[in-house]
Design a protein around this motif. Structure first.
Motif, short mmCIF file in Angstrom:
data_model
loop_
_atom_site.label_atom_id
_atom_site.label_comp_id
_atom_site.label_asym_id
_atom_site.label_seq_id
_atom_site.Cartn_x
_atom_site.Cartn_y
_atom_site.Cartn_z
N ALA A 5 0.84 -1.19 0.00
CA ALA A 5 0.00 0.00 0.00
C ALA A 5 0.88 1.23 0.00
O ALA A 5 1.89 1.29 0.69
CB ALA A 5 -0.90 -0.01 1.23
N CYS A 21 -2.99 0.03 -3.78
CA CYS A 21 -2.53 -1.27 -3.30
C CYS A 21 -2.04 -2.03 -4.52
O CYS A 21 -2.85 -2.45 -5.36
CB CYS A 21 -3.67 -2.01 -2.61
N TRP A 35 -9.55 -3.06 2.53
CA TRP A 35 -8.75 -1.99 3.14
C TRP A 35 -9.09 -1.94 4.63
O TRP A 35 -10.27 -1.99 5.01
CB TRP A 35 -9.05 -0.64 2.51
N ARG A 37 -7.63 -0.05 8.54
CA ARG A 37 -6.81 1.01 9.12
C ARG A 37 -6.64 0.77 10.61
O ARG A 37 -7.47 0.14 11.24
CB ARG A 37 -7.42 2.38 8.85
N ILE A 69 -13.73 2.64 -3.28
CA ILE A 69 -12.78 1.60 -3.64
C ILE A 69 -13.01 1.21 -5.10
O ILE A 69 -14.15 1.02 -5.54
CB ILE A 69 -12.95 0.35 -2.75
N LEU A 80 -8.02 3.22 -3.09
CA LEU A 80 -8.93 3.74 -2.07
C LEU A 80 -8.90 5.26 -2.18
O LEU A 80 -7.92 5.90 -1.78
CB LEU A 80 -8.50 3.30 -0.66
N TYR A 93 -2.97 2.75 7.03
CA TYR A 93 -3.91 2.05 6.18
C TYR A 93 -3.22 0.84 5.54
O TYR A 93 -2.10 0.96 5.03
CB TYR A 93 -4.45 2.98 5.10
N TYR A 94 -3.92 -0.28 5.56
CA TYR A 94 -3.41 -1.53 5.03
C TYR A 94 -4.37 -2.07 3.97
O TYR A 94 -5.59 -1.92 4.08
CB TYR A 94 -3.30 -2.58 6.13
N CYS A 95 -3.80 -2.74 2.98
CA CYS A 95 -4.65 -3.51 2.08
C CYS A 95 -4.38 -5.00 2.34
O CYS A 95 -3.31 -5.39 2.79
CB CYS A 95 -4.41 -3.16 0.61
#
Length: 124
Positions: A5, A21, A35, A37, A69, A80, A93-95
């Protein structure tokens, strides 16, 4: 599949950012992507998810109407778009990806592959 990401940064309240991502290793086209967070001292929370076939994404109530998204399978990338950002959107933030995600599934352990996060900071 490996995920990364990126696109985070510092933005003023009311501003916008677009996170990406990017996938490598295997095509992302057959993976469902979510996604998440995580703010300091808080649990990692679901933000939204999208099926590999597209269709309408699923969003957490806290971001519905502000975040969008989308995905471009040919570019092996999921986006995102974050609009009308608020200070409470500040987080890493993570995917994440999984095969066979069911819309409405929002727990982190329902996703198998995770990328490194990207920091988003929204100033008031």
């Amino acid at each position: 599949v490996q995920l990364q990401a990126f696109g985070g940064g510092l933005v003023q309240s009311g501003g916008s950012l677009r996170l990406s991502c990017a996938a490598s290793g295997r095509t992302i086209s057959t993976y469902d992507v979510g996604w998440f967070r995580q703010a300091p001292g808080k649990e990692r929370e679901f933000v939204g998810g999208i099926s590999w076939v597209g269709g309408s994404p699923d969003y957490a109530d806290s971001v519905k109407g502000r975040f969008i998204i989308s995905r471009e399978n040919a570019k092996m990338t999921v986006y995102l778009q974050m609009n009308s950002l608020k200070p409470e959107d500040s987080a890493v933030y993570y995917c994440a990806a999984v095969v066979g995600w069911k819309k409405g599934a929002r727990k982190r352990d329902e996703f198998d592959y995770w990328g490194q996060g990207t920091q988003v900071t929204v100033s008031s």
